[in-house]
Design a protein around this motif. Structure first.
Motif, PDB file in Angstrom:
ATOM      1  N   GLN A   7       0.651  14.854  22.452  1.00  0.00           N
ATOM      2  CA  GLN A   7      -0.736  14.632  21.323  1.00  0.00           C
ATOM      3  C   GLN A   7      -0.443  14.993  19.390  1.00  0.00           C
ATOM      4  OE1 GLN A   7      -4.207  13.530  22.582  1.00  0.00           O
ATOM      5  NE2 GLN A   7      -5.707  13.990  20.009  1.00  0.00           N
ATOM      6  N   SER A   8      -0.251  14.172  18.773  1.00  0.00           N
ATOM      7  CA  SER A   8       0.323  14.775  17.452  1.00  0.00           C
ATOM      8  C   SER A   8      -0.706  13.959  16.475  1.00  0.00           C
ATOM      9  CB  SER A   8       1.593  14.920  17.457  1.00  0.00           C
ATOM     10  OG  SER A   8       1.774  15.486  16.035  1.00  0.00           O
ATOM     11  N   ILE A   9      -1.202  14.415  15.060  1.00  0.00           N
ATOM     12  CA  ILE A   9      -1.584  13.653  14.175  1.00  0.00           C
ATOM     13  C   ILE A   9      -0.810  12.774  14.062  1.00  0.00           C
ATOM     14  CG2 ILE A   9      -3.004  14.774  11.780  1.00  0.00           C
ATOM     15  CD1 ILE A   9      -4.039  16.738  12.784  1.00  0.00           C
ATOM     16  N   THR A  10       0.387  13.034  13.859  1.00  0.00           N
ATOM     17  CA  THR A  10       1.222  12.083  13.103  1.00  0.00           C
ATOM     18  C   THR A  10       2.534  12.573  13.902  1.00  0.00           C
ATOM     19  OG1 THR A  10       2.033  13.804  11.289  1.00  0.00           O
ATOM     20  CG2 THR A  10       0.359  12.057  10.808  1.00  0.00           C
ATOM     21  N   TYR A  11       3.106  11.289  14.156  1.00  0.00           N
ATOM     22  CA  TYR A  11       4.434  11.058  14.907  1.00  0.00           C
ATOM     23  C   TYR A  11       6.019  10.579  14.303  1.00  0.00           C
ATOM     24  CZ  TYR A  11       0.949  11.225  19.033  1.00  0.00           C
ATOM     25  OH  TYR A  11       0.011  11.152  19.213  1.00  0.00           O
ATOM     26  N   LYS A  12       7.006  11.518  14.035  1.00  0.00           N
ATOM     27  CA  LYS A  12       7.814  10.447  14.126  1.00  0.00           C
ATOM     28  C   LYS A  12       8.897   9.438  13.729  1.00  0.00           C
ATOM     29  CE  LYS A  12       8.369  13.853  10.427  1.00  0.00           C
ATOM     30  NZ  LYS A  12       8.288  13.994   9.380  1.00  0.00           N
ATOM     31  N   LEU A  13       8.492   8.655  13.809  1.00  0.00           N
ATOM     32  CA  LEU A  13       9.215   7.149  14.216  1.00  0.00           C
ATOM     33  C   LEU A  13      10.267   6.761  13.631  1.00  0.00           C
ATOM     34  CD1 LEU A  13       6.958   5.641  16.359  1.00  0.00           C
ATOM     35  CD2 LEU A  13       7.255   3.580  14.496  1.00  0.00           C
ATOM     36  N   GLU A  14      11.556   6.533  14.476  1.00  0.00           N
ATOM     37  CA  GLU A  14      12.967   6.221  13.972  1.00  0.00           C
ATOM     38  C   GLU A  14      13.100   5.017  14.059  1.00  0.00           C
ATOM     39  OE1 GLU A  14      16.208   9.401  14.911  1.00  0.00           O
ATOM     40  OE2 GLU A  14      18.009   7.349  14.378  1.00  0.00           O
ATOM     41  N   ILE A  15      13.577   4.442  12.349  1.00  0.00           N
ATOM     42  CA  ILE A  15      13.602   3.076  12.328  1.00  0.00           C
ATOM     43  C   ILE A  15      15.296   2.600  12.010  1.00  0.00           C
ATOM     44  CG2 ILE A  15      13.159   1.190  11.544  1.00  0.00           C
ATOM     45  CD1 ILE A  15      10.163   1.325  12.412  1.00  0.00           C
ATOM     46  N   GLU A  16      16.228   2.506  12.730  1.00  0.00           N
ATOM     47  CA  GLU A  16      17.391   2.522  12.074  1.00  0.00           C
ATOM     48  C   GLU A  16      17.978   3.202  11.337  1.00  0.00           C
ATOM     49  OE1 GLU A  16      17.117  -2.639  11.617  1.00  0.00           O
ATOM     50  OE2 GLU A  16      17.025  -1.516   9.847  1.00  0.00           O
ATOM     51  N   LEU A  46       8.795  -6.876   6.742  1.00  0.00           N
ATOM     52  CA  LEU A  46      10.138  -6.200   7.382  1.00  0.00           C
ATOM     53  C   LEU A  46      10.272  -5.253   8.033  1.00  0.00           C
ATOM     54  CD1 LEU A  46      12.693  -6.340   6.544  1.00  0.00           C
ATOM     55  CD2 LEU A  46      13.185  -4.517   4.839  1.00  0.00           C
ATOM     56  N   LEU A  47       8.723  -3.933   7.523  1.00  0.00           N
ATOM     57  CA  LEU A  47       8.904  -2.825   7.929  1.00  0.00           C
ATOM     58  C   LEU A  47       7.711  -3.112   9.107  1.00  0.00           C
ATOM     59  CD1 LEU A  47       9.937   0.165   8.956  1.00  0.00           C
ATOM     60  CD2 LEU A  47       8.425   1.333   6.851  1.00  0.00           C
ATOM     61  N   GLY A  48       6.461  -3.510   9.160  1.00  0.00           N
ATOM     62  CA  GLY A  48       5.372  -3.890   9.920  1.00  0.00           C
ATOM     63  C   GLY A  48       5.697  -4.957  11.318  1.00  0.00           C
ATOM     64  N   ARG A  49       7.250  -5.524  11.080  1.00  0.00           N
ATOM     65  CA  ARG A  49       7.635  -6.598  12.563  1.00  0.00           C
ATOM     66  C   ARG A  49       8.674  -5.467  13.282  1.00  0.00           C
ATOM     67  NH1 ARG A  49       8.973 -12.211  12.777  1.00  0.00           N
ATOM     68  NH2 ARG A  49       8.641 -12.076  10.492  1.00  0.00           N
ATOM     69  N   LYS A  50       8.850  -4.589  12.063  1.00  0.00           N
ATOM     70  CA  LYS A  50       9.815  -3.448  13.667  1.00  0.00           C
ATOM     71  C   LYS A  50       9.261  -2.915  13.937  1.00  0.00           C
ATOM     72  CE  LYS A  50      14.210  -4.430  10.602  1.00  0.00           C
ATOM     73  NZ  LYS A  50      14.679  -3.876   9.312  1.00  0.00           N
ATOM     74  N   ILE A  51       8.298  -2.304  13.749  1.00  0.00           N
ATOM     75  CA  ILE A  51       7.129  -1.044  14.433  1.00  0.00           C
ATOM     76  C   ILE A  51       6.353  -1.632  15.414  1.00  0.00           C
ATOM     77  CG2 ILE A  51       5.177   0.327  13.786  1.00  0.00           C
ATOM     78  CD1 ILE A  51       6.005   1.498  11.408  1.00  0.00           C
ATOM     79  N   GLN A  52       5.744  -2.905  14.802  1.00  0.00           N
ATOM     80  CA  GLN A  52       4.564  -3.831  15.789  1.00  0.00           C
ATOM     81  C   GLN A  52       5.868  -3.910  17.601  1.00  0.00           C
ATOM     82  OE1 GLN A  52       3.722  -7.998  17.705  1.00  0.00           O
ATOM     83  NE2 GLN A  52       5.573  -7.590  16.633  1.00  0.00           N
ATOM     84  N   ARG A  53       7.126  -3.710  17.297  1.00  0.00           N
ATOM     85  CA  ARG A  53       8.186  -4.232  18.319  1.00  0.00           C
ATOM     86  C   ARG A  53       8.768  -2.484  19.508  1.00  0.00           C
ATOM     87  NH1 ARG A  53      11.224  -8.734  15.422  1.00  0.00           N
ATOM     88  NH2 ARG A  53      13.008  -7.225  15.356  1.00  0.00           N
ATOM     89  N   HIS A  54       8.522  -1.940  18.781  1.00  0.00           N
ATOM     90  CA  HIS A  54       9.129  -0.624  18.340  1.00  0.00           C
ATOM     91  C   HIS A  54       8.994  -0.388  20.190  1.00  0.00           C
ATOM     92  CE1 HIS A  54      10.715   3.619  18.538  1.00  0.00           C
ATOM     93  NE2 HIS A  54      11.200   2.972  17.426  1.00  0.00           N
TER      94      HIS A  54
END
Ligand code: API
Length: 276
Positions: A137-146, A176-184
Motif C-alpha cells: 500500500q502506498s499514498i501514490t503509485y507509478k502507472l506506466e501507460i505506453e 484519452l487518458l481516462g479511457r486507458k487508465i479505466q481498463r489498465h
C-alpha cells in the motif's frame, strides 16, 4: 411488462430510478443497455433499482447498473436521488434511510432543505481490496501507460477509483487518458478515473471518466475518492468544495471515524412508463 420509473439526476449525472419494491423487476444486462441508450431508450449514466433489504437492519437494498449493463458496487450521486425517490414514492417518511449495497451499507440523511447527506463509509486503501495490483500500500503509485509514467492514487469507495493531480482540469486528457487508465491491467475490475485540480486546500475542480460510461457531468464516489487522495498527500483540509462540470458537492473525510460524507442536491426530472 410496463415498467414505471423516475428520471433523476445529481448534478447532471443522470439516472433511471426503478421501484423494485412494488414492482417485480427482472432486467438482463442487454435490457439495461437498451434502456440506457440515449437514442433508442430512456438514456442514463446509471440505472438504480430500489429493492426490499436482505438485511433486517436496513430499510432498502440499492442496486446500481452502469449504462453498459454492468452491475457495480456504489454510486454517490445516485444515493442522493435514491433518498428523494423513496420519500417521493411514500416508500418511507423517514429522513434517515439505511441502505444495503453490494459492498457495504450506507446511511442517507435528508435535510429540511431537502439536500441529502450520504455517509459513504470508510475509503479502502488496501490494494487487494480496491482491487489494484501493487506490492504494498502506498499514498501514490507509478502507472506506466505506453512508455509514460503517471502518478495516481488508488482508492475504493466501494467501487475502484484512480485519482490524478492536474494543473488545469479544463484541458486535462480526460477522454484519452481516462479511457486507458479505466481498463489498465493493474485494475482487474477496471476503475473510475478522476482528474483533480487543487484550487486551494478547501476547494478543488474535478472531472471523472467513469467506468462503464465515460466522462460524466459529476461523480459522487469520484469526489469522495479525490478528497481522500488529496488529504493523504497533505494537500487538502478535511472539508472540501468539489466543483465538477455539473455543479458542486461538499465532501468531508471525518477524522473520528474515517467516514466520508457527501452533501449535495438530487433532482427529479420526470415520471415515465416504458414497455420492456
Ligand atoms: N461508474 C461507477 C458507478 C457510478 C458512480 C458515480 N455515478 C457516482 O456518483 O458515484 C462505477 O462503475 O464504479
Amino acid at each position: 411488462m410496463l415498467l414505471k420509473f423516475t428520471k433523476m439526476h445529481g448534478l447532471g449525472n443522470d439516472f433511471m430510478v426503478i421501484d423494485g419494491v412494488t414492482q417485480n423487476v427482472r432486467l438482463t444486462p442487454e435490457q439495461i443497455k437498451e434502456l440506457g441508450d440515449r437514442h433508442f431508450g430512456v438514456g442514463f449514466d446509471q440505472l438504480l433499482l430500489v429493492e426490499p433489504p436482505g438485511d433486517p437492519d436496513m430499510d432498502f437494498r440499492y442496486r446500481i447498473f452502469n449504462a453498459d449493463g454492468s452491475e457495480v458496487e456504489q454510486c454517490g450521486n445516485g444515493a442522493r436521488c435514491f433518498a428523494q425517490f423513496v420519500r417521493d414514492r411514500k416508500l418511507t417518511a423517514s429522513r434517515r434511510i439505511r441502505v444495503q449495497t453490494s459492498k457495504g451499507n450506507i446511511e442517507l440523511r435528508v435535510g429540511m432543505d431537502d439536500e441529502v447527506t450520504v455517509d459513504m463509509g470508510r475509503p479502502e486503501l488496501e490494494p487487494y481490496e480496491i482491487p489494484f495490483k501493487a506490492d504494498r500500500q502506498s499514498i501514490t503509485y507509478k502507472l506506466e501507460i505506453e512508455g509514460r509514467e503517471h502518478e495516481i492514487s488508488a482508492i475504493s469507495m466501494g467501487n475502484p477509483h484512480a485519482v490524478l493531480l492536474v494543473d488545469d482540469c479544463k484541458n486535462a486528457p480526460v477522454e484519452l487518458l481516462g479511457r486507458k487508465i479505466q481498463r489498465h491491467a493493474r485494475f482487474p475490475e477496471n476503475c473510475n478515473v478522476g482528474f483533480m485540480e487543487i484550487v486551494n486546500p478547501g476547494e478543488v475542480n474535478l472531472r471523472v471518466y467513469e467506468r462503464g460510461v465515460g466522462e460524466t457531468l459529476a461523480c459522487g464516489t469520484g469526489a469522495c475518492a479525490a478528497v481522500v487522495a488529496g488529504r493523504l498527500q497533505g494537500l487538502l483540509e478535511p472539508t472540501v468544495k468539489v466543483t465538477l462540470p455539473g455543479g458542486s458537492l461538499t465532501i468531508t473525510w471525518r477524522e473520528e471515524d474515517q467516514s466520508v460524507l457527501m452533501t449535495g442536491p438530487a433532482t427529479r426530472v420526470y415520471e415515465g412508463h416504458i414497455r420492456i
